[in-house]
Motif scaffolding. Structure first.
Motif, PDB file in Angstrom:
ATOM      1  N   HIS A  87      14.832 -18.491 -26.337  1.00 28.16           N
ATOM      2  CA  HIS A  87      15.913 -17.502 -26.381  1.00 28.16           C
ATOM      3  C   HIS A  87      17.136 -18.034 -27.140  1.00 28.16           C
ATOM      4  O   HIS A  87      17.839 -17.266 -27.793  1.00 28.16           O
ATOM      5  N   ASP A  88      17.358 -19.330 -27.039  1.00 29.15           N
ATOM      6  CA  ASP A  88      18.578 -19.915 -27.606  1.00 29.15           C
ATOM      7  C   ASP A  88      18.429 -20.373 -29.054  1.00 29.15           C
ATOM      8  O   ASP A  88      19.348 -20.974 -29.609  1.00 29.15           O
ATOM      9  N   VAL A  89      17.280 -20.091 -29.674  1.00 24.73           N
ATOM     10  CA  VAL A  89      17.092 -20.496 -31.070  1.00 24.73           C
ATOM     11  C   VAL A  89      18.008 -19.663 -31.967  1.00 24.73           C
ATOM     12  O   VAL A  89      18.055 -18.428 -31.861  1.00 24.73           O
TER      13      VAL A  89
ATOM     14  N   THR B  94      18.381  20.688 -17.691  1.00 28.87           N
ATOM     15  CA  THR B  94      18.315  19.460 -16.901  1.00 28.87           C
ATOM     16  C   THR B  94      17.409  18.456 -17.611  1.00 28.87           C
ATOM     17  O   THR B  94      16.321  18.809 -18.077  1.00 28.87           O
ATOM     18  N   PHE B  95      17.889  17.227 -17.679  1.00 31.85           N
ATOM     19  CA  PHE B  95      17.122  16.160 -18.325  1.00 31.85           C
ATOM     20  C   PHE B  95      16.853  15.055 -17.309  1.00 31.85           C
ATOM     21  O   PHE B  95      17.778  14.525 -16.699  1.00 31.85           O
ATOM     22  N   PHE B  96      15.570  14.712 -17.139  1.00 32.62           N
ATOM     23  CA  PHE B  96      15.180  13.585 -16.293  1.00 32.62           C
ATOM     24  C   PHE B  96      14.850  12.401 -17.180  1.00 32.62           C
ATOM     25  O   PHE B  96      13.988  12.497 -18.066  1.00 32.62           O
ATOM     26  N   THR B  97      15.521  11.289 -16.991  1.00 31.15           N
ATOM     27  CA  THR B  97      15.235  10.013 -17.686  1.00 31.15           C
ATOM     28  C   THR B  97      14.855  10.235 -19.151  1.00 31.15           C
ATOM     29  O   THR B  97      13.779   9.864 -19.607  1.00 31.15           O
ATOM     30  N   THR B  98      15.772  10.831 -19.883  1.00 29.87           N
ATOM     31  CA  THR B  98      15.509  11.240 -21.269  1.00 29.87           C
ATOM     32  C   THR B  98      16.323  10.404 -22.246  1.00 29.87           C
ATOM     33  O   THR B  98      17.525  10.222 -22.058  1.00 29.87           O
ATOM     34  N   MET B  99      15.672   9.920 -23.286  1.00 28.41           N
ATOM     35  CA  MET B  99      16.379   9.220 -24.353  1.00 28.41           C
ATOM     36  C   MET B  99      16.605  10.143 -25.537  1.00 28.41           C
ATOM     37  O   MET B  99      15.693  10.846 -25.964  1.00 28.41           O
ATOM     38  N   VAL B 100      17.832  10.131 -26.049  1.00 27.78           N
ATOM     39  CA  VAL B 100      18.122  10.760 -27.336  1.00 27.78           C
ATOM     40  C   VAL B 100      18.658   9.715 -28.313  1.00 27.78           C
ATOM     41  O   VAL B 100      18.600   9.910 -29.521  1.00 27.78           O
ATOM     42  N   ASP B 101      19.159   8.608 -27.771  1.00 27.68           N
ATOM     43  CA  ASP B 101      19.605   7.482 -28.589  1.00 27.68           C
ATOM     44  C   ASP B 101      18.592   6.358 -28.412  1.00 27.68           C
ATOM     45  O   ASP B 101      18.468   5.782 -27.329  1.00 27.68           O
ATOM     46  N   PHE B 102      17.846   6.060 -29.463  1.00 25.38           N
ATOM     47  CA  PHE B 102      16.774   5.075 -29.373  1.00 25.38           C
ATOM     48  C   PHE B 102      17.205   3.705 -29.895  1.00 25.38           C
ATOM     49  O   PHE B 102      16.372   2.837 -30.107  1.00 25.38           O
ATOM     50  N   SER B 103      18.518   3.513 -30.089  1.00 23.83           N
ATOM     51  CA  SER B 103      18.992   2.231 -30.607  1.00 23.83           C
ATOM     52  C   SER B 103      18.861   1.133 -29.559  1.00 23.83           C
ATOM     53  O   SER B 103      18.779  -0.051 -29.885  1.00 23.83           O
ATOM     54  N   GLU B 104      18.864   1.508 -28.283  1.00 17.82           N
ATOM     55  CA  GLU B 104      18.660   0.549 -27.204  1.00 17.82           C
ATOM     56  C   GLU B 104      17.521   1.051 -26.333  1.00 17.82           C
ATOM     57  O   GLU B 104      17.734   1.573 -25.242  1.00 17.82           O
ATOM     58  N   ALA B 105      16.316   0.893 -26.822  1.00 20.07           N
ATOM     59  CA  ALA B 105      15.139   1.434 -26.137  1.00 20.07           C
ATOM     60  C   ALA B 105      14.512   0.429 -25.183  1.00 20.07           C
ATOM     61  O   ALA B 105      13.376   0.598 -24.760  1.00 20.07           O
ATOM     62  N   GLY B 106      15.252  -0.629 -24.853  1.00 19.86           N
ATOM     63  CA  GLY B 106      14.714  -1.617 -23.935  1.00 19.86           C
ATOM     64  C   GLY B 106      13.576  -2.401 -24.556  1.00 19.86           C
ATOM     65  O   GLY B 106      13.481  -2.562 -25.774  1.00 19.86           O
ATOM     66  N   GLU B 107      12.681  -2.886 -23.717  1.00 20.53           N
ATOM     67  CA  GLU B 107      11.620  -3.770 -24.201  1.00 20.53           C
ATOM     68  C   GLU B 107      10.548  -3.041 -24.983  1.00 20.53           C
ATOM     69  O   GLU B 107       9.713  -3.681 -25.627  1.00 20.53           O
ATOM     70  N   LEU B 108      10.542  -1.721 -24.962  1.00 18.35           N
ATOM     71  CA  LEU B 108       9.604  -0.988 -25.816  1.00 18.35           C
ATOM     72  C   LEU B 108       9.873  -1.264 -27.292  1.00 18.35           C
ATOM     73  O   LEU B 108       8.998  -1.075 -28.138  1.00 18.35           O
ATOM     74  N   GLU B 109      11.091  -1.731 -27.601  1.00 13.60           N
ATOM     75  CA  GLU B 109      11.434  -2.042 -28.988  1.00 13.60           C
ATOM     76  C   GLU B 109      10.517  -3.100 -29.591  1.00 13.60           C
ATOM     77  O   GLU B 109      10.310  -3.115 -30.813  1.00 13.60           O
ATOM     78  N   VAL B 110       9.965  -3.993 -28.753  1.00 17.21           N
ATOM     79  CA  VAL B 110       9.157  -5.079 -29.314  1.00 17.21           C
ATOM     80  C   VAL B 110       7.882  -4.546 -29.954  1.00 17.21           C
ATOM     81  O   VAL B 110       7.251  -5.253 -30.753  1.00 17.21           O
ATOM     82  N   PHE B 111       7.490  -3.327 -29.624  1.00 18.22           N
ATOM     83  CA  PHE B 111       6.269  -2.749 -30.202  1.00 18.22           C
ATOM     84  C   PHE B 111       6.554  -1.915 -31.448  1.00 18.22           C
ATOM     85  O   PHE B 111       5.640  -1.328 -32.016  1.00 18.22           O
ATOM     86  N   ILE B 112       7.831  -1.840 -31.847  1.00 14.75           N
ATOM     87  CA  ILE B 112       8.210  -0.958 -32.946  1.00 14.75           C
ATOM     88  C   ILE B 112       8.698  -1.767 -34.139  1.00 14.75           C
ATOM     89  O   ILE B 112       9.847  -2.218 -34.192  1.00 14.75           O
TER      90      ILE B 112
ATOM     91  N   VAL C  55       9.672 -12.413 -29.380  1.00 13.07           N
ATOM     92  CA  VAL C  55       9.306 -13.735 -28.878  1.00 13.07           C
ATOM     93  C   VAL C  55       9.691 -13.874 -27.412  1.00 13.07           C
ATOM     94  O   VAL C  55       8.928 -14.416 -26.594  1.00 13.07           O
ATOM     95  N   ASP C  56      10.871 -13.390 -27.037  1.00 14.25           N
ATOM     96  CA  ASP C  56      11.278 -13.416 -25.631  1.00 14.25           C
ATOM     97  C   ASP C  56      10.258 -12.686 -24.758  1.00 14.25           C
ATOM     98  O   ASP C  56       9.843 -13.171 -23.707  1.00 14.25           O
ATOM     99  N   PHE C  57       9.855 -11.507 -25.213  1.00 15.98           N
ATOM    100  CA  PHE C  57       8.951 -10.666 -24.435  1.00 15.98           C
ATOM    101  C   PHE C  57       7.595 -11.341 -24.241  1.00 15.98           C
ATOM    102  O   PHE C  57       7.087 -11.445 -23.120  1.00 15.98           O
ATOM    103  N   TYR C  58       7.020 -11.832 -25.343  1.00 18.52           N
ATOM    104  CA  TYR C  58       5.683 -12.412 -25.238  1.00 18.52           C
ATOM    105  C   TYR C  58       5.695 -13.803 -24.604  1.00 18.52           C
ATOM    106  O   TYR C  58       4.694 -14.230 -24.019  1.00 18.52           O
ATOM    107  N   THR C  59       6.819 -14.501 -24.688  1.00 17.46           N
ATOM    108  CA  THR C  59       6.934 -15.745 -23.933  1.00 17.46           C
ATOM    109  C   THR C  59       6.887 -15.451 -22.446  1.00 17.46           C
ATOM    110  O   THR C  59       6.230 -16.166 -21.673  1.00 17.46           O
TER     111      THR C  59
END
Length: 602
Positions: free
Chosen positions: A146-148, A360-378, A159-163
């Motif tokens: 992480h600190d590299v 009504t929106f349940f757990t809906t993303m419209v801003d994908f700039s911070e998509a959490g750890e799903l980002e590692v697959f994109i 790398v963080d995710f797969y480590t």
């Protein structure tokens, strides 16, 4: 039998007698060989792509390693820190073995880490040492990568995710000889647990996924998704269900629910005690549910635009036809909410915004700039590989998305079942939510590629005109409907701060509610359960952290809060209860319909 006495109040842990263990393992090996042989005879072992790296992580680790080696002083310091921690651990363990007073542990599991809940992990010196040495090594590995410095953000996240995946896989709880509970069970049963576990493993290999629950305990339409209703319409992509009323009068404005098609709709209609659909019907709503098809190769070219056209836009027309109401109150869940946002923008720009009264929106993303750890697959490499894979069949296999989501919570959704099913040899516990989680759905190639590229990779939904549907440039700023936006604090799929972006993206008034727990449990939280809590704030500052710091905590389910808001924004007026089809359309079949029962192959 050799014994290692534990200190404290915990149960003594017996370490194996070498002769007894050898005999047990020889017997297991003999029977295992036969079981594996029988399994292999039933399989077609073809691996043309054995060297294919679908996650493209090798290059990421190579880059991090190169950067790491370019600063040897920092690497040496990290090694020295690990060595010092090991020396402290050895000193405290040796002192404890000599009967000295217990000192503070060098490393402790994080709160909520259930891997080390067996008392022996603390009470027995040997297992306590194994546990702490693992935690020290795991944290050293994760902090070192992480600190590299000098690595781009996406590579660092990957790398963080797969480590972490690697570290989780090597936990001592995952192995027979270093898990006290498994070791006790193996000796007590003469290894029967391991034989039974191997049978479970081979069954799961044939099934193509880990059994997270007893699949025979549930059946959609028998004890899941049993709220009475009728399918009143269907097309290539969806069936529309209208539920039977349970009150003499119902709200005048119908309620249309749009679930995600990554999973099946019955997460909102599991069993009577936790069914949002049943609860909403009992509150007096005329509930219509879109049940998406489980697509095959014939629907490969169905696009995101097709989902809007044949989904909510068609449903609005059908609902008007059977109720006489041009307006609905609409709910969108997860990807269904993303589609709802597009639909509302489309309606607003085609002079049809009055088709929806409140949203009504349940757990809906419209801003994908911070998509959490799903980002590692994109990234481009992975998306290109995914598109190549989908091109051969016309869809993404049902189990692929499920496996991705499981990786986000590997200890809970993978390794806990490895221990329970394969090492302890136990049958999985019947759990409705995990049955639903394993009921995979496929994704049409055209739609899925558009969704991943234009939203996750390019984040075009938040950009006015960034995407176009049915010739209309989508602009979320055109949405001015009263809006209830629910996010969940521990959501690993749609991080709550990404959901909070809805308060800035649309122009209408937004009531933002943050529920405790995660993407599913935080939503499916009936009032009768009296679980969790939620947070409210009458203001929506730009910064989500500021919103949370000034929010009021409320115990229990958020469902009544939504009902109160819906009466204020969606209308209190009531009419006589409506039967499915309204005497206009002849029902096709009973709810939950046939589309939801179509199983995806592994």
């Amino acid at each position: 039998m050799a014994e290692q006495q534990g200190q404290g109040d915990g149960e003594d842990v017996k370490l194996p007698d070498p002769v007894e263990l050898s005999q047990t393992m020889q017997r297991i090996a003999e029977q295992s060989q036969k079981l594996v042989g029988d399994f292999m005879e039933r399989q077609e072992l073809t691996h043309p792509n054995a060297t294919f790296d679908p996650t493209h992580i090798a290059s990421a680790f190579y880059e991090v390693t190169t950067r790491m080696m370019s600063d040897p002083a920092k690497l040496v310091q990290a090694q020295m820190n690990l060595w010092q921690d090991y020396m402290r651990l050895w000193q405290t363990t040796a002192s404890r073995m000599l009967g000295a007073e217990e000192s503070e542990p060098v490393a402790e599991p994080e709160k909520g880490d259930r891997r080390f809940k067996d008392p022996a992990w603390h009470d027995n010196q040997v297992f306590d040492f194994i546990k702490q040495s693992y935690l020290l090594t795991a944290r050293w590995m994760q902090s070192t990568v992480h600190d590299v410095e000098g690595v781009d953000e996406h590579t660092a996240k990957k790398v963080d995710f797969y480590t972490r995946q690697f570290v989780d896989a090597l936990a001592p709880s995952n192995f027979v000889m270093t898990n006290p509970q498994v070791l006790r069970t193996t000796l007590e049963t003469g290894g029967e647990n391991l034989l039974k576990g191997l049978e479970h493993l081979l069954e799961d290999m044939e099934r193509g996924k880990i059994s997270q629950t007893d699949f025979d305990a549930f059946e959609v339409g028998r004890n899941l998704a049993v709220t009475p209703g009728k399918v009143i319409y269907q097309n290539d992509l969806m069936q529309l269900i209208q539920y039977s009323p349970t009150t003499e009068q119902v709200y005048k404005t119908p309620l249309m629910i749009m679930p995600p098609w990554i999973n099946k709709f019955y997460i909102l209609d599991l069993r009577e005690k936790n069914s949002f659909v049943k609860w909403a019907v009992d509150q007096g709503f005329t509930v219509f549910m879109i049940s998406w098809v489980n697509p095959d190769e014939k629907l490969a070219q169905k696009s995101f635009e097709d989902y809007m056209t044949e989904g909510p836009l068609t449903a609005l027309d059908v609902i008007e036809q059977v109720t006489g109401e041009k307006q609905v109150n609409a709910i969108g869940y997860c990807l269904g909410g993303t589609l709802l946002s597009c639909t509302l923008s489309y309606l607003a720009q085609t002079k049809q915004k009055n088709r929806v009264k409140a949203a009504t929106f349940f757990t809906t993303m419209v801003d994908f700039s911070e998509a959490g750890e799903l980002e590692v697959f994109i990234d481009e490499e992975q998306l290109s590989s995914l598109e190549e894979m989908m091109a051969s069949k016309g869809y993404l296999e049902g189990n692929s998305m499920n496996q991705t989501f499981n990786l986000l919570r590997a200890n809970d959704l993978i390794w806990s079942f490895v221990i329970n099913n394969y090492l302890l040899g136990k049958e999985p516990f019947p759990f409705d939510l995990l049955y639903w989680n394993s009921d995979s759905t496929r994704m049409p190639a055209a739609m899925h590629s558009f969704y991943l590229r234009r939203m996750y990779q390019e984040n075009k939904l938040l950009e006015p005109g960034g995407i176009e549907l049915k010739g209309v440039p989508i602009d979320l700023g055109k949405i001015d409907h009263p809006t209830f936006a629910l996010a969940t604090k521990e959501d690993h799929i749609a991080p709550w701060k990404s959901g909070y972006a809805l308060t800035r993206a649309i122009s209408g008034p937004v009531k933002f509610v943050l529920a405790a727990s995660g993407h599913i449990a935080g939503v499916v939280n009936p009032p009768a359960a009296n679980k969790y809590n939620y947070w409210l704030n009458s203001r929506n500052p730009k910064d989500p952290d500021s919103w949370f710091q000034n929010a009021k905590k409320v115990d229990g389910s958020w469902w009544p809060e939504w009902h109160k808001w819906m009466e204020q924004k969606g209308g209190k007026e009531k009419v006589e209860a409506r039967e499915p089809g309204g005497g206009v359309l002849t029902p096709i079949e009973d709810a939950p319909g046939s589309y939801v029962k179509v199983k995806a192959k592994a």
